[in-house]
Design a protein around this motif. Structure first.
Motif, PDB file in Angstrom:
ATOM      1  N   ARG A 143       1.013  -1.260  -0.061  1.00  0.00           N
ATOM      2  CA  ARG A 143      -0.089  -0.081  -0.075  1.00  0.00           C
ATOM      3  C   ARG A 143       1.008   1.150  -0.047  1.00  0.00           C
ATOM      4  O   ARG A 143       1.855   1.225   0.479  1.00  0.00           O
ATOM      5  CB  ARG A 143      -0.903   0.049   1.272  1.00  0.00           C
ATOM      6  N   MET A 144       0.127   2.439  -0.499  1.00  0.00           N
ATOM      7  CA  MET A 144       1.024   3.314  -0.662  1.00  0.00           C
ATOM      8  C   MET A 144      -0.028   4.724  -0.343  1.00  0.00           C
ATOM      9  O   MET A 144      -1.171   4.724  -0.853  1.00  0.00           O
ATOM     10  CB  MET A 144       1.743   3.631  -1.771  1.00  0.00           C
ATOM     11  N   SER A 277       0.046  -5.429   3.733  1.00  0.00           N
ATOM     12  CA  SER A 277      -0.839  -5.939   4.504  1.00  0.00           C
ATOM     13  C   SER A 277      -1.423  -7.158   4.125  1.00  0.00           C
ATOM     14  O   SER A 277      -1.268  -7.334   3.092  1.00  0.00           O
ATOM     15  CB  SER A 277      -1.866  -4.824   4.800  1.00  0.00           C
ATOM     16  N   TYR A 278      -1.979  -7.917   5.106  1.00  0.00           N
ATOM     17  CA  TYR A 278      -2.408  -9.155   4.953  1.00  0.00           C
ATOM     18  C   TYR A 278      -3.762  -9.148   5.674  1.00  0.00           C
ATOM     19  O   TYR A 278      -3.665  -8.934   6.928  1.00  0.00           O
ATOM     20  CB  TYR A 278      -1.595 -10.288   5.410  1.00  0.00           C
ATOM     21  N   ALA A 282      -6.184  -5.652   8.819  1.00  0.00           N
ATOM     22  CA  ALA A 282      -5.099  -4.736   8.360  1.00  0.00           C
ATOM     23  C   ALA A 282      -5.616  -3.682   7.174  1.00  0.00           C
ATOM     24  O   ALA A 282      -5.367  -2.719   7.023  1.00  0.00           O
ATOM     25  CB  ALA A 282      -4.156  -5.520   8.055  1.00  0.00           C
ATOM     26  N   HIS A 283      -6.262  -4.570   6.243  1.00  0.00           N
ATOM     27  CA  HIS A 283      -6.777  -3.859   5.000  1.00  0.00           C
ATOM     28  C   HIS A 283      -7.546  -2.803   5.550  1.00  0.00           C
ATOM     29  O   HIS A 283      -7.294  -1.544   5.037  1.00  0.00           O
ATOM     30  CB  HIS A 283      -7.301  -4.867   3.980  1.00  0.00           C
ATOM     31  N   GLU A 295       0.064  -2.586  -5.288  1.00  0.00           N
ATOM     32  CA  GLU A 295       0.870  -3.471  -5.980  1.00  0.00           C
ATOM     33  C   GLU A 295       0.496  -4.872  -5.162  1.00  0.00           C
ATOM     34  O   GLU A 295       0.267  -4.516  -3.982  1.00  0.00           O
ATOM     35  CB  GLU A 295       2.231  -3.485  -5.851  1.00  0.00           C
ATOM     36  N   HIS A 296       0.195  -5.885  -5.763  1.00  0.00           N
ATOM     37  CA  HIS A 296       0.063  -7.203  -5.195  1.00  0.00           C
ATOM     38  C   HIS A 296       1.213  -8.025  -5.528  1.00  0.00           C
ATOM     39  O   HIS A 296       1.745  -8.189  -6.440  1.00  0.00           O
ATOM     40  CB  HIS A 296      -1.321  -8.052  -5.762  1.00  0.00           C
ATOM     41  N   LEU A 297       1.939  -8.491  -4.254  1.00  0.00           N
ATOM     42  CA  LEU A 297       2.775  -9.515  -4.373  1.00  0.00           C
ATOM     43  C   LEU A 297       2.007 -11.022  -4.453  1.00  0.00           C
ATOM     44  O   LEU A 297       1.305 -11.286  -3.317  1.00  0.00           O
ATOM     45  CB  LEU A 297       3.871  -9.447  -3.243  1.00  0.00           C
TER      46      LEU A 297
END
Length: 304
Positions: A143-144, A277-278, A282-283, A295-297
């Motif tokens: 997140r940003m 975040s997970y 948290a989201h 972005e998603h890792l």
């Protein structure tokens, strides 16, 4: 382009990797598709020294061009996983194939290998699919938010105050105890972080005690925490970790700490904030302070 892969070989490589990670973030217009400097630092000083992760000499491979410039990185926080990070200007099918093969040879664990790849970079997904990897449910939201936009003022619940972590060991064992309860709510053999172990974290080059914040209750107990790391080269702030003890939740303490930490970082010159975040809780917390997924890792696995 010709390239050389070699194992991590000491302190000079530590600083060279930090430079590469900064350069990759700038080249990506600050969209976080690779590790940030803080994650690299935190793994070395906390993951290796406190948590027993194998040292970088075992887990890190550097990719250099024929002039000796660092262009890529194969690394992990522990065996059984891999991150493949490469300057996009140097990418080629052959180099990406070689990086994956090296990761398999050096980082595979008993259950095979979990390779993390940014969802925005389809070349990695295509490569992993060709090699028999399947996408898993493992998914990190990176997140940003801009710190140039207005930040709401922190609203601290009655009966609490926000302050920086005390000098020395004055906040221990309380600080270690609350981390254990937040991150290991079900007993699993982990023990609370000691003051000596926390001093390893404070050795990270980006650490500032005035950005290491806690929420303290009127009775003197610690209720919540957040640490913000300011990179004065890139003018970025990274949040890691954050948590609220169960009896003190639903009072807005996590949100207040995040806003206070980002405001302090902005006063120092930060223009962007990041967090990983997970999970839905948290989201929701991070979204409430404007930290949106950039972005998603995604984890890809091939069984052993």
């Amino acid at each position: 382009m010709r390239y050389v892969m070699r194992r991590y070989a000491g302190e000079d490589d530590f600083w060279a990797v930090r430079g590469l990670l900064r350069r990759l973030l700038v080249e990506a217009d600050f969209l976080p598709a690779t590790w940030g400097v803080l994650r690299w630092d935190y793994w070395r000083w906390h993951g290796v020294l406190n948590c027993g992760s194998p040292p970088p000499e075992e887990l890190v491979t550097l990719v250099e061009d024929d002039a000796g410039a660092l262009i890529g990185l194969i690394n992990a926080e522990d065996r059984g996983e891999a991150f493949l990070q490469l300057d996009p200007r140097a990418r080629s099918d052959a180099l990406e194939e070689a990086m994956l093969t090296t990761a398999e040879e050096r980082l595979s664990g008993e259950d095979g290998l979990l390779v993390w790849a940014p969802a925005s970079q389809q070349a990695w997904a295509a490569l992993l699919g060709r090699h028999g990897y399947g996408r898993t449910d493992d998914d990190e939201h990176v997140r940003m938010r801009s710190l140039l936009d207005p930040l709401p003022r922190p609203e601290v619940a009655p009966g609490y105050r926000i302050r920086a972590l005390a000098e020395g060991d004055a906040d221990f064992p309380a600080r270690g105890d609350i981390s254990l309860r937040v991150f290991h709510p079900v007993p699993d053999g982990n023990t609370a972080m000691t003051g000596a172990e926390y001093r390893n974290i404070q050795r990270c080059p980006l650490y500032r005690r005035d950005l290491d914040l806690v929420a303290e209750a009127d009775d003197g107990s610690l209720a919540a925490f957040v640490t913000v790391w300011f990179d004065d080269v890139l003018r970025t702030a990274t949040i890691e970790p954050a948590g609220t003890d169960a009896p003190h939740r639903r009072r807005g303490l996590g949100r207040a700490l995040l806003l206070e930490g980002m405001a302090r970082a902005r006063w120092m010159g930060a223009t962007r904030a990041y967090v990983g975040s997970y999970g839905p809780g948290a989201h929701a917390l991070y979204e409430s302070v404007g930290l949106q997924t950039a972005e998603h890792l995604v984890g890809w696995r091939r069984p052993a």
